[in-house]
Design a protein around this motif. Structure first.
Motif, PDB file in Angstrom:
ATOM      1  N   UNK A 157      -4.346 -13.011   2.201  1.00 52.38           N
ATOM      2  CA  UNK A 157      -3.881 -11.665   2.533  1.00 52.38           C
ATOM      3  C   UNK A 157      -2.382 -11.667   2.838  1.00 52.38           C
ATOM      4  N   UNK A 158      -1.923 -12.670   3.600  1.00 52.87           N
ATOM      5  CA  UNK A 158      -0.496 -12.773   3.913  1.00 52.87           C
ATOM      6  C   UNK A 158       0.320 -13.024   2.643  1.00 52.87           C
ATOM      7  N   UNK A 159      -0.190 -13.858   1.736  1.00 52.17           N
ATOM      8  CA  UNK A 159       0.529 -14.141   0.483  1.00 52.17           C
ATOM      9  C   UNK A 159       0.619 -12.903  -0.397  1.00 52.17           C
ATOM     10  N   UNK A 160      -0.456 -12.129  -0.456  1.00 53.81           N
ATOM     11  CA  UNK A 160      -0.427 -10.898  -1.242  1.00 53.81           C
ATOM     12  C   UNK A 160       0.575  -9.921  -0.644  1.00 53.81           C
ATOM     13  N   UNK A 161       0.607  -9.805   0.679  1.00 57.62           N
ATOM     14  CA  UNK A 161       1.559  -8.903   1.330  1.00 57.62           C
ATOM     15  C   UNK A 161       3.002  -9.304   1.091  1.00 57.62           C
ATOM     16  N   UNK A 162       3.302 -10.594   1.270  1.00 61.68           N
ATOM     17  CA  UNK A 162       4.680 -11.060   1.031  1.00 61.68           C
ATOM     18  C   UNK A 162       5.052 -10.967  -0.446  1.00 61.68           C
ATOM     19  N   UNK A 163       4.076 -11.208  -1.331  1.00 58.55           N
ATOM     20  CA  UNK A 163       4.354 -11.050  -2.764  1.00 58.55           C
ATOM     21  C   UNK A 163       4.667  -9.606  -3.125  1.00 58.55           C
ATOM     22  N   UNK A 164       3.961  -8.667  -2.484  1.00 59.04           N
ATOM     23  CA  UNK A 164       4.262  -7.250  -2.699  1.00 59.04           C
ATOM     24  C   UNK A 164       5.655  -6.892  -2.213  1.00 59.04           C
ATOM     25  N   UNK A 165       6.065  -7.454  -1.084  1.00 60.89           N
ATOM     26  CA  UNK A 165       7.424  -7.224  -0.578  1.00 60.89           C
ATOM     27  C   UNK A 165       8.451  -7.779  -1.567  1.00 60.89           C
ATOM     28  N   UNK A 166       8.194  -8.955  -2.115  1.00 63.50           N
ATOM     29  CA  UNK A 166       9.126  -9.542  -3.093  1.00 63.50           C
ATOM     30  C   UNK A 166       9.186  -8.693  -4.359  1.00 63.50           C
ATOM     31  N   UNK A 167       8.053  -8.150  -4.787  1.00 61.52           N
ATOM     32  CA  UNK A 167       8.044  -7.292  -5.973  1.00 61.52           C
ATOM     33  C   UNK A 167       8.821  -6.014  -5.728  1.00 61.52           C
ATOM     34  N   UNK A 168       8.622  -5.397  -4.584  1.00 58.87           N
ATOM     35  CA  UNK A 168       9.361  -4.172  -4.257  1.00 58.87           C
ATOM     36  C   UNK A 168      10.854  -4.473  -4.143  1.00 58.87           C
ATOM     37  N   UNK A 224      12.494  -6.688  -5.816  1.00 55.88           N
ATOM     38  CA  UNK A 224      13.033  -6.856  -7.165  1.00 55.88           C
ATOM     39  C   UNK A 224      13.144  -5.513  -7.886  1.00 55.88           C
ATOM     40  N   UNK A 225      12.145  -4.659  -7.759  1.00 52.95           N
ATOM     41  CA  UNK A 225      12.158  -3.383  -8.468  1.00 52.95           C
ATOM     42  C   UNK A 225      13.084  -2.359  -7.827  1.00 52.95           C
ATOM     43  N   UNK A 226      13.405  -2.530  -6.556  1.00 54.44           N
ATOM     44  CA  UNK A 226      14.380  -1.651  -5.926  1.00 54.44           C
ATOM     45  C   UNK A 226      13.780  -0.531  -5.098  1.00 54.44           C
ATOM     46  N   UNK A 227      12.713   0.094  -5.561  1.00 54.00           N
ATOM     47  CA  UNK A 227      12.097   1.210  -4.844  1.00 54.00           C
ATOM     48  C   UNK A 227      10.585   1.007  -4.830  1.00 54.00           C
ATOM     49  N   UNK A 228       9.910   1.395  -3.725  1.00 53.60           N
ATOM     50  CA  UNK A 228       8.458   1.197  -3.652  1.00 53.60           C
ATOM     51  C   UNK A 228       7.687   1.983  -4.705  1.00 53.60           C
ATOM     52  N   UNK A 229       8.177   3.158  -5.095  1.00 56.97           N
ATOM     53  CA  UNK A 229       7.427   3.942  -6.080  1.00 56.97           C
ATOM     54  C   UNK A 229       7.405   3.274  -7.455  1.00 56.97           C
ATOM     55  N   UNK A 230       8.395   2.453  -7.746  1.00 54.38           N
ATOM     56  CA  UNK A 230       8.355   1.706  -9.014  1.00 54.38           C
ATOM     57  C   UNK A 230       7.227   0.685  -8.999  1.00 54.38           C
ATOM     58  N   UNK A 231       7.040   0.020  -7.860  1.00 51.08           N
ATOM     59  CA  UNK A 231       5.957  -0.957  -7.753  1.00 51.08           C
ATOM     60  C   UNK A 231       4.605  -0.263  -7.843  1.00 51.08           C
TER      61      UNK A 231
END
Length: 131
Positions: free
Chosen positions: A95-106, A108-115
């Motif tokens: 769960x922690x890895x998925x959360x941190x991976x989501x933060x890294x994806x956001x 990189x993409x710049x805005x949360x709505x892109x993710x």
């Protein structure tokens, strides 16, 4: 002379006077006519290998996704073998890895709505036969 859009990438050519000249190194036994040492440089001043279009965030995202998958498998194995403490810790790690991976994806993409748009878009193609 051509007017191709790729002419800007070519090095300038020396002017020609209409005569063809051919130079042969070592034709008359010149002792200095040896092959020069090879130099590793780019083609027309461009790098040989293209630079990756993404930054470190994508590497973190991929690593953390793999870590989450591995932790999920460890948690499933712990559930099957009856180890509740290992199961809980593995699931929390996933769960922690998925959360941190989501933060890294956001990041990189710049805005949360892109993710979010990336997560909701799915392209379902039928499987293709390799015949």
């Amino acid at each position: 002379m051509t007017t191709s859009p790729f002419d800007a990438d070519r090095p300038p050519e020396p002017p020609r006077d209409g005569r063809r000249r051919r130079r042969r190194a070592g034709r008359r036994g010149d002792p200095n006519a040896t092959v020069p040492d090879a130099e590793f440089r780019s083609y027309y001043g461009r790098p040989i290998v293209k630079q990756a279009p993404w930054g470190h965030e994508i590497a973190y995202y991929l690593f953390l996704g793999g870590l989450a998958a591995g932790s999920g498998l460890v948690g499933a194995g712990a559930h099957l073998t009856g180890r509740p403490t290992l199961r809980r810790n593995a699931r929390l790690g996933a769960l922690a890895s998925v959360g941190l991976g989501g933060v890294a994806l956001i990041a990189d993409l710049g805005r949360p709505e892109r993710a979010l748009n990336m997560m909701r878009t799915a392209k379902a193609d039928p499987p293709r036969r390799l015949v």
